[in-house]
Write an enzyme that holds these catalytic residues in place. Sequence first.
Site, PDB file in Angstrom:
ATOM      1  CG  HIS A  93      -6.195   2.140  -0.647  1.00 37.69           C
ATOM      2  ND1 HIS A  93      -4.951   2.525  -1.095  1.00 37.69           N
ATOM      3  CD2 HIS A  93      -5.958   1.213   0.332  1.00 37.69           C
ATOM      4  CE1 HIS A  93      -4.019   1.881  -0.420  1.00 37.69           C
ATOM      5  NE2 HIS A  93      -4.605   1.074   0.445  1.00 37.69           N
ATOM      6  CB  CYS A 126      -1.685   1.491   7.687  1.00 36.00           C
ATOM      7  SG  CYS A 126      -3.214   1.194   6.756  1.00 36.00           S
ATOM      8  CB  CYS A 182      -0.923   0.032   1.217  1.00 35.59           C
ATOM      9  SG  CYS A 182      -2.008  -1.395   1.352  1.00 35.59           S
TER      10      CYS A 182
END
Length: 394
Positions: A351, A381, A92
């Site tokens: 995202h 995160c 991510c």
Amino acid sequence: MSIRDVYIVDAVRTPIGKFGGALSSVRPDDLAAHVVKALVDRTPELDPARVDDVVFGDANGAGEDNRDVARMAVLLAGLPVSVPGVTVNRLCGSGLEAVIQAARAVALGDASIAIAGGVESMSRAPWVLQKPERAFPAGHQQLHSTTLGWRMTNPRMPAEWTVQLGEGAELVADKHGIGREEQDAFALASHRKAAEAWAKGLYDGEVVGYEGVDLARDECIRDTTSMEALAKLKPSFRPDGTVTAGNASPLNDGAAALLLVDEEGLRATGREPLARVRASAVTGIEPQLFGLGPVEAVQRALAKADRSFGDLTVLELNEAFAAQSLGCLAEWPELDPAVVNPRGGAIAIGHPLGASGARLAGAVAHQLAAAGSGTGVAALCIGVGQGLALVLER
């Protein structure tokens, strides 16, 4: 050897498409090429041959984004073949990792002008088939989806580390006593802030639409959602849980890119920079508590920059889940929540894994430029237990 100042001259991104939505017909390498070309086109004084490197984040790499999507973006964007490209993967955090690595190269003098960004098409993430351990197996073989999360997990990994991402968010909610209503309220605020920012034209100078695709703004924003509508959604990971599709980030497609330069490179662009890179930090945490990864990363990055939470103009914190975002905020009691994601966050905007970090860094740079001065942080995160943060100033 002296360390050079690193400036962000410009930052662009696509509108973020929903899973199976408007951008699902576009290959990830084409998405990446689109933002690279748009970035270069917006700086006509810059000779593209002067770009020393292109660094792109990509969390998957198992489909059309294979074979170094950064280099593919260079070629597809029509940049000179002399411009190299490298792809990095910190899940991510890949897009932000790309920005940090490009900034580091410029700071050390390995590059004067660099492009950094990220891309992900979760819609087009393929299924993969492992090779059999022996030839000509008689039984059925399993396909693994590469869209999101653990697959083909090493059996040596402790079971508590390999829980689903949503279960990890539930664990953070348990740890900090974050209830369903609080998470839904956070999600609602994300949608409202994002819708308002678009209505005010705050994204007009940042978002570049993809030609031939009818997508004028981020596709997952829900202007009309409400606490009542969110309350009707069933928990996604536990029968009695608090994490739902409404208070978690969706699956998405998109790309983002930034132009980073030193003083000499800045003169070559003929432009005023948006912001300056100040510091960064990466940290690790128990994999199942990945959502709290930004807590220490942001604190370390601010300490390196000799700044505190009270100095922040904006903090763009990736909203993987409302629970994990609220968990981070709970561990930053000195932070003013008003500076967090003032133009909406990933729950509304989306995202697209490898692109998100670059989107956040660009968002911080544009907001600092709009403010005229200040300090900003981009942070995420990261699945499997990491946190990443970048401090920018103007």
